[in-house]
Design a protein around this motif. Structure first.
Motif, PDB file in Angstrom:
ATOM      1  N   ASP A  14       0.436  28.558 -10.627  1.00  0.00           N
ATOM      2  CA  ASP A  14       1.195  29.796 -10.444  1.00  0.00           C
ATOM      3  C   ASP A  14       1.206  30.655 -11.706  1.00  0.00           C
ATOM      4  N   LEU A  15       0.860  30.074 -12.840  1.00  0.00           N
ATOM      5  CA  LEU A  15       0.936  30.816 -14.098  1.00  0.00           C
ATOM      6  C   LEU A  15      -0.377  31.479 -14.497  1.00  0.00           C
ATOM      7  N   VAL A  16      -1.425  31.282 -13.698  1.00  0.00           N
ATOM      8  CA  VAL A  16      -2.727  31.863 -14.057  1.00  0.00           C
ATOM      9  C   VAL A  16      -3.296  32.676 -12.892  1.00  0.00           C
ATOM     10  N   ASP A  17      -4.214  33.603 -13.201  1.00  0.00           N
ATOM     11  CA  ASP A  17      -4.895  34.308 -12.113  1.00  0.00           C
ATOM     12  C   ASP A  17      -6.135  33.509 -11.702  1.00  0.00           C
ATOM     13  N   GLU A  18      -6.763  33.950 -10.644  1.00  0.00           N
ATOM     14  CA  GLU A  18      -7.903  33.245 -10.074  1.00  0.00           C
ATOM     15  C   GLU A  18      -8.999  32.979 -11.120  1.00  0.00           C
ATOM     16  N   GLU A  19      -9.261  33.978 -11.938  1.00  0.00           N
ATOM     17  CA  GLU A  19     -10.336  33.862 -12.925  1.00  0.00           C
ATOM     18  C   GLU A  19     -10.024  32.795 -13.974  1.00  0.00           C
ATOM     19  N   GLU A  20      -8.791  32.810 -14.470  1.00  0.00           N
ATOM     20  CA  GLU A  20      -8.367  31.794 -15.452  1.00  0.00           C
ATOM     21  C   GLU A  20      -8.418  30.403 -14.846  1.00  0.00           C
ATOM     22  N   LEU A  21      -8.024  30.331 -13.577  1.00  0.00           N
ATOM     23  CA  LEU A  21      -8.001  29.040 -12.890  1.00  0.00           C
ATOM     24  C   LEU A  21      -9.416  28.466 -12.768  1.00  0.00           C
ATOM     25  N   ARG A  22     -10.370  29.324 -12.383  1.00  0.00           N
ATOM     26  CA  ARG A  22     -11.766  28.860 -12.255  1.00  0.00           C
ATOM     27  C   ARG A  22     -12.313  28.439 -13.615  1.00  0.00           C
ATOM     28  N   ALA A  23     -11.976  29.202 -14.656  1.00  0.00           N
ATOM     29  CA  ALA A  23     -12.462  28.868 -16.002  1.00  0.00           C
ATOM     30  C   ALA A  23     -11.922  27.504 -16.432  1.00  0.00           C
ATOM     31  N   ALA A  24     -10.637  27.282 -16.158  1.00  0.00           N
ATOM     32  CA  ALA A  24     -10.017  26.006 -16.529  1.00  0.00           C
ATOM     33  C   ALA A  24     -10.645  24.863 -15.728  1.00  0.00           C
ATOM     34  N   GLU A  25     -10.873  25.100 -14.460  1.00  0.00           N
ATOM     35  CA  GLU A  25     -11.455  24.069 -13.613  1.00  0.00           C
ATOM     36  C   GLU A  25     -12.875  23.715 -14.073  1.00  0.00           C
ATOM     37  N   GLN A  26     -13.658  24.757 -14.392  1.00  0.00           N
ATOM     38  CA  GLN A  26     -15.032  24.517 -14.858  1.00  0.00           C
ATOM     39  C   GLN A  26     -15.041  23.738 -16.154  1.00  0.00           C
ATOM     40  N   ARG A  27     -14.100  24.071 -17.019  1.00  0.00           N
ATOM     41  CA  ARG A  27     -14.046  23.386 -18.300  1.00  0.00           C
ATOM     42  C   ARG A  27     -13.738  21.899 -18.101  1.00  0.00           C
ATOM     43  N   VAL A  28     -12.784  21.627 -17.239  1.00  0.00           N
ATOM     44  CA  VAL A  28     -12.418  20.238 -16.951  1.00  0.00           C
ATOM     45  C   VAL A  28     -13.602  19.496 -16.329  1.00  0.00           C
ATOM     46  N   ARG A  29     -14.288  20.141 -15.407  1.00  0.00           N
ATOM     47  CA  ARG A  29     -15.442  19.502 -14.760  1.00  0.00           C
ATOM     48  C   ARG A  29     -16.597  19.284 -15.726  1.00  0.00           C
ATOM     49  N   SER A  30     -16.709  20.154 -16.722  1.00  0.00           N
ATOM     50  CA  SER A  30     -17.787  19.970 -17.701  1.00  0.00           C
ATOM     51  C   SER A  30     -17.506  18.760 -18.582  1.00  0.00           C
ATOM     52  N   ILE A  31     -16.241  18.437 -18.763  1.00  0.00           N
ATOM     53  CA  ILE A  31     -15.874  17.253 -19.545  1.00  0.00           C
ATOM     54  C   ILE A  31     -16.007  16.000 -18.702  1.00  0.00           C
ATOM     55  N   ASN A  32     -15.570  16.091 -17.472  1.00  0.00           N
ATOM     56  CA  ASN A  32     -15.583  14.922 -16.608  1.00  0.00           C
ATOM     57  C   ASN A  32     -16.100  15.304 -15.228  1.00  0.00           C
ATOM     58  N   ALA A  33     -17.383  15.058 -15.035  1.00  0.00           N
ATOM     59  CA  ALA A  33     -18.014  15.432 -13.773  1.00  0.00           C
ATOM     60  C   ALA A  33     -17.755  14.404 -12.677  1.00  0.00           C
ATOM     61  N   LEU A  34     -17.085  13.304 -13.018  1.00  0.00           N
ATOM     62  CA  LEU A  34     -16.797  12.273 -12.022  1.00  0.00           C
ATOM     63  C   LEU A  34     -15.448  12.474 -11.342  1.00  0.00           C
ATOM     64  N   ALA A  35     -14.559  13.165 -12.016  1.00  0.00           N
ATOM     65  CA  ALA A  35     -13.192  13.263 -11.498  1.00  0.00           C
ATOM     66  C   ALA A  35     -13.087  14.249 -10.351  1.00  0.00           C
ATOM     67  N   LYS A  36     -12.197  13.908  -9.433  1.00  0.00           N
ATOM     68  CA  LYS A  36     -11.814  14.844  -8.382  1.00  0.00           C
ATOM     69  C   LYS A  36     -10.794  15.807  -8.995  1.00  0.00           C
ATOM     70  N   VAL A  37     -10.923  17.101  -8.725  1.00  0.00           N
ATOM     71  CA  VAL A  37      -9.968  18.064  -9.280  1.00  0.00           C
ATOM     72  C   VAL A  37      -9.097  18.606  -8.151  1.00  0.00           C
ATOM     73  N   VAL A  38      -7.790  18.498  -8.349  1.00  0.00           N
ATOM     74  CA  VAL A  38      -6.831  18.981  -7.349  1.00  0.00           C
ATOM     75  C   VAL A  38      -5.949  20.028  -8.020  1.00  0.00           C
ATOM     76  N   ILE A  39      -5.825  21.194  -7.411  1.00  0.00           N
ATOM     77  CA  ILE A  39      -5.046  22.274  -8.025  1.00  0.00           C
ATOM     78  C   ILE A  39      -3.650  22.319  -7.420  1.00  0.00           C
ATOM     79  N   THR A  40      -2.644  22.360  -8.275  1.00  0.00           N
ATOM     80  CA  THR A  40      -1.266  22.338  -7.770  1.00  0.00           C
ATOM     81  C   THR A  40      -0.360  23.338  -8.464  1.00  0.00           C
ATOM     82  N   ASP A  41       0.745  23.565  -7.799  1.00  0.00           N
ATOM     83  CA  ASP A  41       1.851  24.351  -8.312  1.00  0.00           C
ATOM     84  C   ASP A  41       3.044  23.384  -8.289  1.00  0.00           C
TER      85      ASP A  41
END
Ligand code: GTP
Ligand code: ZN
Length: 390
Positions: free
Chosen positions: A216-243
């Motif tokens: 809830d604290l970020v816009d769509e673009e920031e959220l995608r950037a954060a998600e990509q960064r996390v996936r670049s560190i750990n490509a094995l993890a499942k990513v779940v977005i929450t509020d």
């Protein structure tokens, strides 16, 4: 000192266990001589990311499961050697307390010796739980915790590691990861400010599920950037977005992860697609190979890489560290083996029969520090090719 603010007494709280399905399950399996193993999920994450919010959400959600939640209370206790701390169990209006002998006041350092004993004692008195959730301090490095629950036979008797869930704050995660990372990343247990930043990398790299919270604290673009960064560190993890840590469901996100006893094709799929290396510090490498006659050569290769830090035939020592490894290894006989590893500990186990038919391509995914650049990735692959063909 200030970084240790949540090293306070952990609390063991039972979540909504009124339906007591554990009791039912116990009664229903009298003929089964094997003791029931209780899965434990480690909940980790950067300070303030939303761990307590997640656990409170689980405590109040209607799930009909008997879940023990081990919380770290807020407090400002400095690490005092040899203090006894309490582990409180709340069951409805009741509260019971087990005593934890925390060697240096920090559960992640002591859980092996006394945390598990306390959990076992508790289960003896209160009946088995279906699940245990353990919140670690914001500073805990899950790489120290995971092997304790995963392979240690002593502990394995009643508890097994189901997975590691890492909470990240979508608003701050990219900035945190971009702060300079010092040598402390290699330290087993660092508590300084510099190390705190490195711990964020470690927590993401060990995660089986990353809950990206505060959407809830970020816009769509920031959220995608954060998600990509996390996936670049750990490509094995499942990513779940929450509020407010409201995970869409518990199964597969927090419970029943089977992250250490099963490796599915889906687990390795994302990692094998090839990604930009957004994070200079930690990344994932995906390797592939054909069906093997047996696992002997692979086993030898893994021992060299994981135990000696040596890529066979590449003539150089790895100047990084490997945190997590998973793989699926098809044999020419049609059998399928699975590879699981945390740091230097690994095992090659028989795959559970998923009825998916014969697997043609073997895959291994490695997550680590300073190992995912193009040159090292190429060195891994050619070394593996040569070793398996030798
Ligand atoms: N805006 C917003 N605030 C959130 C969200 N999730 C949690 N918070 C708030 O963030 C603060 C920290 O949340 P906690 O759940 O205590 O975080 P934690 O990871 O347990 O924190 P530590 O125990 O200090 O490591 C609290 O004030 C929460 O109410 C969210 O999705 N959005
Ligand atoms: Zn500690």
């Amino acid at each position: 000192m200030e970084g240790d603010e949540d090293d306070g007494p952990p609390m063991l709280v039972e979540a909504n266990g009124s339906l007591d399905p554990a009791g039912e399950r116990l009664n229903g399996s009298i003929e089964d001589v094997k003791p029931i193993k209780v899965p434990i999920t480690i909940i980790t994450g950067y300070l303030g990311a939303g761990k307590t919010t997640l656990l409170n959400y689980i405590l109040t959600a209607r799930h009909g499961k008997k879940i023990a939640v081990i919380l770290n209370e807020f407090g400002n206790t400095a690490n005092i050697p040899e203090v006894k701390k309490s582990l409180t169990v709340n069951e409805g209006a009741d509260a019971a307390t087990e005593w934890l002998d925390l060697a240096n006041g920090c559960i992640c350092c002591s859980v092996k010796d006394s945390g598990v004993n306390a959990i076992e004692a508790l289960m003896e008195r209160r009946g088995a739980f279906d699940y245990i959730l353990l919140e670690t301090t914001g500073l805990a490095d899950p790489g120290n915790l995971a092997p304790l629950f995963w392979v240690d036979e002593g502990l394995g008797s009643t508890i097994y590691l189901d997975g590691i869930v890492t909470l990240v704050d979508a608003k701050n995660v990219v900035r945190c990861l971009d702060e300079p990372v010092g040598e402390e990343v290699a330290e087993e247990h660092a508590h300084g400010e510099q190390a705190l930043l490195s711990i964020a990398h470690l927590q993401i790299s060990h995660a089986d599920v990353v809950v990206m919270n505060k959407a809830d604290l970020v816009d769509e673009e920031e959220l995608r950037a954060a998600e990509q960064r996390v996936r670049s560190i750990n490509a094995l993890a499942k990513v779940v977005i929450t509020d407010h840590s409201k995970v869409p469901q518990l199964e597969g996100v927090v419970l029943d992860l089977h992250a250490y006893d099963n490796v599915t094709a889906e687990d390795l799929d994302f990692a094998s697609k090839g990604h930009s290396h957004l994070d200079p510090a930690i990344g994932s490498v995906s390797l592939s190979f054909g069906r093997l006659r047996d696992v002997d050569r692979l086993d030898k290769w893994l021992r060299s890489v994981l135990w000696e830090g040596q890529i066979p035939g590449a003539g150089k020592q790895l100047d990084g560290e490997i945190y997590r490894i998973k793989g699926r290894i098809p044999l020419i006989t049609g059998e399928l083996k699975m590879l699981q590893g945390v740091r230097e500990i690994f095992e090659l186990i028989d795959a559970v029969d998923s009825g998916e038919g014969e697997v043609e391509e073997g895959k291994i995914v490695i997550i680590g520090r300073n190992i995912a650049d193009a040159a090292t990735t190429a060195a891994f692959q050619s070394s593996l090719d040569k070793s398996l063909a030798a």
